[in-house]
Design a protein around this motif. Sequence first.
Motif, PDB file in Angstrom:
ATOM      1  N   ILE A 101       8.415  -6.686 -14.532  1.00 14.57           N
ATOM      2  CA  ILE A 101       7.739  -7.133 -13.308  1.00 14.57           C
ATOM      3  C   ILE A 101       7.504  -5.951 -12.374  1.00 14.57           C
ATOM      4  O   ILE A 101       6.436  -5.826 -11.763  1.00 14.57           O
ATOM      5  N   SER A 102       8.483  -5.051 -12.275  1.00 15.32           N
ATOM      6  CA  SER A 102       8.312  -3.841 -11.454  1.00 15.32           C
ATOM      7  C   SER A 102       7.166  -2.991 -11.978  1.00 15.32           C
ATOM      8  O   SER A 102       6.342  -2.494 -11.198  1.00 15.32           O
ATOM      9  N   LEU A 103       7.110  -2.807 -13.277  1.00 14.71           N
ATOM     10  CA  LEU A 103       6.013  -2.032 -13.875  1.00 14.71           C
ATOM     11  C   LEU A 103       4.669  -2.726 -13.678  1.00 14.71           C
ATOM     12  O   LEU A 103       3.659  -2.077 -13.411  1.00 14.71           O
ATOM     13  N   PHE A 104       4.658  -4.041 -13.782  1.00 13.98           N
ATOM     14  CA  PHE A 104       3.433  -4.804 -13.568  1.00 13.98           C
ATOM     15  C   PHE A 104       2.936  -4.631 -12.130  1.00 13.98           C
ATOM     16  O   PHE A 104       1.735  -4.408 -11.900  1.00 13.98           O
ATOM     17  N   ILE A 105       3.844  -4.718 -11.166  1.00 18.72           N
ATOM     18  CA  ILE A 105       3.474  -4.505  -9.761  1.00 18.72           C
ATOM     19  C   ILE A 105       2.887  -3.109  -9.586  1.00 18.72           C
ATOM     20  O   ILE A 105       1.861  -2.937  -8.923  1.00 18.72           O
ATOM     21  N   MET A 106       3.531  -2.133 -10.193  1.00 18.16           N
ATOM     22  CA  MET A 106       3.050  -0.752 -10.095  1.00 18.16           C
ATOM     23  C   MET A 106       1.654  -0.610 -10.702  1.00 18.16           C
ATOM     24  O   MET A 106       0.776   0.035 -10.127  1.00 18.16           O
ATOM     25  N   LEU A 107       1.416  -1.221 -11.845  1.00 21.50           N
ATOM     26  CA  LEU A 107       0.115  -1.130 -12.503  1.00 21.50           C
ATOM     27  C   LEU A 107      -0.972  -1.857 -11.717  1.00 21.50           C
ATOM     28  O   LEU A 107      -2.086  -1.352 -11.576  1.00 21.50           O
ATOM     29  N   VAL A 108      -0.654  -3.035 -11.198  1.00 22.28           N
ATOM     30  CA  VAL A 108      -1.642  -3.807 -10.433  1.00 22.28           C
ATOM     31  C   VAL A 108      -2.022  -3.079  -9.149  1.00 22.28           C
ATOM     32  O   VAL A 108      -3.193  -3.027  -8.779  1.00 22.28           O
ATOM     33  N   LEU A 109      -1.037  -2.504  -8.470  1.00 16.98           N
ATOM     34  CA  LEU A 109      -1.302  -1.814  -7.204  1.00 16.98           C
ATOM     35  C   LEU A 109      -1.703  -0.353  -7.404  1.00 16.98           C
ATOM     36  O   LEU A 109      -2.006   0.340  -6.446  1.00 16.98           O
ATOM     37  N   ASP A 110      -1.669   0.103  -8.643  1.00 17.03           N
ATOM     38  CA  ASP A 110      -2.151   1.430  -9.040  1.00 17.03           C
ATOM     39  C   ASP A 110      -1.261   2.595  -8.611  1.00 17.03           C
ATOM     40  O   ASP A 110      -1.626   3.743  -8.775  1.00 17.03           O
TER      41      ASP A 110
ATOM     42  N   ILE B  43       3.175   3.540  -7.092  1.00 14.96           N
ATOM     43  CA  ILE B  43       4.476   3.013  -6.678  1.00 14.96           C
ATOM     44  C   ILE B  43       4.411   2.704  -5.183  1.00 14.96           C
ATOM     45  O   ILE B  43       4.132   3.583  -4.380  1.00 14.96           O
ATOM     46  N   THR B  44       4.671   1.457  -4.853  1.00 12.56           N
ATOM     47  CA  THR B  44       4.645   1.011  -3.467  1.00 12.56           C
ATOM     48  C   THR B  44       6.027   0.512  -3.072  1.00 12.56           C
ATOM     49  O   THR B  44       6.904   0.339  -3.924  1.00 12.56           O
ATOM     50  N   SER B  45       6.196   0.244  -1.785  1.00  6.56           N
ATOM     51  CA  SER B  45       7.486  -0.271  -1.311  1.00  6.56           C
ATOM     52  C   SER B  45       7.853  -1.576  -1.995  1.00  6.56           C
ATOM     53  O   SER B  45       9.011  -1.798  -2.323  1.00  6.56           O
ATOM     54  N   ILE B  46       6.880  -2.451  -2.225  1.00  8.67           N
ATOM     55  CA  ILE B  46       7.200  -3.737  -2.856  1.00  8.67           C
ATOM     56  C   ILE B  46       7.730  -3.514  -4.268  1.00  8.67           C
ATOM     57  O   ILE B  46       8.656  -4.205  -4.707  1.00  8.67           O
ATOM     58  N   CYS B  47       7.189  -2.540  -4.963  1.00  2.24           N
ATOM     59  CA  CYS B  47       7.672  -2.194  -6.304  1.00  2.24           C
ATOM     60  C   CYS B  47       9.092  -1.632  -6.225  1.00  2.24           C
ATOM     61  O   CYS B  47       9.974  -2.044  -6.988  1.00  2.24           O
ATOM     62  N   GLU B  48       9.321  -0.710  -5.296  1.00  2.00           N
ATOM     63  CA  GLU B  48      10.643  -0.108  -5.136  1.00  2.00           C
ATOM     64  C   GLU B  48      11.671  -1.150  -4.699  1.00  2.00           C
ATOM     65  O   GLU B  48      12.799  -1.175  -5.205  1.00  2.00           O
ATOM     66  N   ILE B  49      11.274  -2.022  -3.777  1.00  2.00           N
ATOM     67  CA  ILE B  49      12.187  -3.067  -3.292  1.00  2.00           C
ATOM     68  C   ILE B  49      12.503  -4.048  -4.405  1.00  2.00           C
ATOM     69  O   ILE B  49      13.657  -4.415  -4.611  1.00  2.00           O
ATOM     70  N   PHE B  50      11.470  -4.492  -5.121  1.00  2.00           N
ATOM     71  CA  PHE B  50      11.713  -5.461  -6.197  1.00  2.00           C
ATOM     72  C   PHE B  50      12.656  -4.885  -7.242  1.00  2.00           C
ATOM     73  O   PHE B  50      13.594  -5.558  -7.684  1.00  2.00           O
ATOM     74  N   PHE B  51      12.419  -3.635  -7.641  1.00  2.00           N
ATOM     75  CA  PHE B  51      13.260  -3.034  -8.669  1.00  2.00           C
ATOM     76  C   PHE B  51      14.700  -2.861  -8.178  1.00  2.00           C
ATOM     77  O   PHE B  51      15.640  -3.299  -8.838  1.00  2.00           O
ATOM     78  N   THR B  52      14.882  -2.214  -7.023  1.00  2.00           N
ATOM     79  CA  THR B  52      16.246  -1.908  -6.578  1.00  2.00           C
ATOM     80  C   THR B  52      17.008  -3.160  -6.162  1.00  2.00           C
ATOM     81  O   THR B  52      18.161  -3.329  -6.554  1.00  2.00           O
TER      82      THR B  52
ATOM     83  N   VAL C 234       0.826  -1.208   0.000  1.00  2.00           N
ATOM     84  CA  VAL C 234       0.000   0.000   0.000  1.00  2.00           C
ATOM     85  C   VAL C 234       0.861   1.258   0.000  1.00  2.00           C
ATOM     86  O   VAL C 234       0.605   2.191  -0.750  1.00  2.00           O
ATOM     87  N   TYR C 235       1.874   1.294   0.852  1.00  2.00           N
ATOM     88  CA  TYR C 235       2.682   2.496   1.037  1.00  2.00           C
ATOM     89  C   TYR C 235       4.059   2.328   0.403  1.00  2.00           C
ATOM     90  O   TYR C 235       4.490   1.217   0.114  1.00  2.00           O
ATOM     91  N   ASN C 236       4.751   3.466   0.210  1.00  4.24           N
ATOM     92  CA  ASN C 236       6.081   3.403  -0.393  1.00  4.24           C
ATOM     93  C   ASN C 236       7.160   3.770   0.623  1.00  4.24           C
ATOM     94  O   ASN C 236       6.873   4.083   1.775  1.00  4.24           O
ATOM     95  N   GLN C 237       8.398   3.732   0.177  1.00  2.00           N
ATOM     96  CA  GLN C 237       9.528   3.980   1.070  1.00  2.00           C
ATOM     97  C   GLN C 237       9.506   5.403   1.630  1.00  2.00           C
ATOM     98  O   GLN C 237       9.875   5.631   2.774  1.00  2.00           O
ATOM     99  N   THR C 238       9.083   6.359   0.832  1.00  2.00           N
ATOM    100  CA  THR C 238       9.010   7.739   1.294  1.00  2.00           C
ATOM    101  C   THR C 238       8.008   7.873   2.435  1.00  2.00           C
ATOM    102  O   THR C 238       8.222   8.636   3.374  1.00  2.00           O
ATOM    103  N   TYR C 239       6.931   7.139   2.358  1.00  3.74           N
ATOM    104  CA  TYR C 239       5.934   7.131   3.437  1.00  3.74           C
ATOM    105  C   TYR C 239       6.571   6.665   4.747  1.00  3.74           C
ATOM    106  O   TYR C 239       6.350   7.259   5.804  1.00  3.74           O
ATOM    107  N   ILE C 240       7.371   5.616   4.675  1.00  2.63           N
ATOM    108  CA  ILE C 240       8.051   5.104   5.867  1.00  2.63           C
ATOM    109  C   ILE C 240       8.966   6.174   6.454  1.00  2.63           C
ATOM    110  O   ILE C 240       8.975   6.403   7.659  1.00  2.63           O
TER     111      ILE C 240
END
Length: 179
Positions: free
Chosen positions: A141-150, A152-161, A28-34
């Motif tokens: 896969i990172s873009l797919f995660i972003m599109l599915v979750l609508d 950029i979330t932490s899981i997207c940022e973590i998976f990519f980096t 739900v949330y991204n790294q900046t939120y944390i």
Amino acid sequence: MKYFKWVHILLIELLVNFMAFYYTDVFVYNQTYIGNVLGHPFYLCLWTISSVFGLYYYSKIIFDSCKLPYHSFLHALIHIGMTISIVFPYQDGLKNWTNNLHVWIAGICIIGFIIEWIYIFSKYYFIYQKECFIFLMILMISLFIMLVLDHITSICEIFFTYGMNIFLFIWANKKKNPL
């Protein structure tokens, strides 16, 4: 530096990325939120520096060892921009332009990193087909995660980096390079 690379990829990166699961719902949330909303700026800084270090350093090792043409100033600028983007916090209640500045700097620098590699793969595709495929799979896969979750979330940022860092680390530690 040889042992530090192993400590970085297998310990520091792994621990820093998994800390996000402790702090928040990574879907739900991204790294900046944390870092900004939950009040963990040290975590955000550590995650950013660790991730950007890997993307910069392992790419540079590959560029140099494979004798791939790249612009060292632009390469450094892209990664400095990634790091600087966290200085501009993204928070509700701040002026819209500061939130936009954070997003634009981070986005432009990530796109710059991707374009830098796509340029390399476009010139040397037949030599680095396998590496190109892996790079594009991580990206897709990172873009797919972003599109599915609508968003950029932490899981997207973590998976990519982390995915990119592992990929670049393995490639940088290969014994033979074809060029």
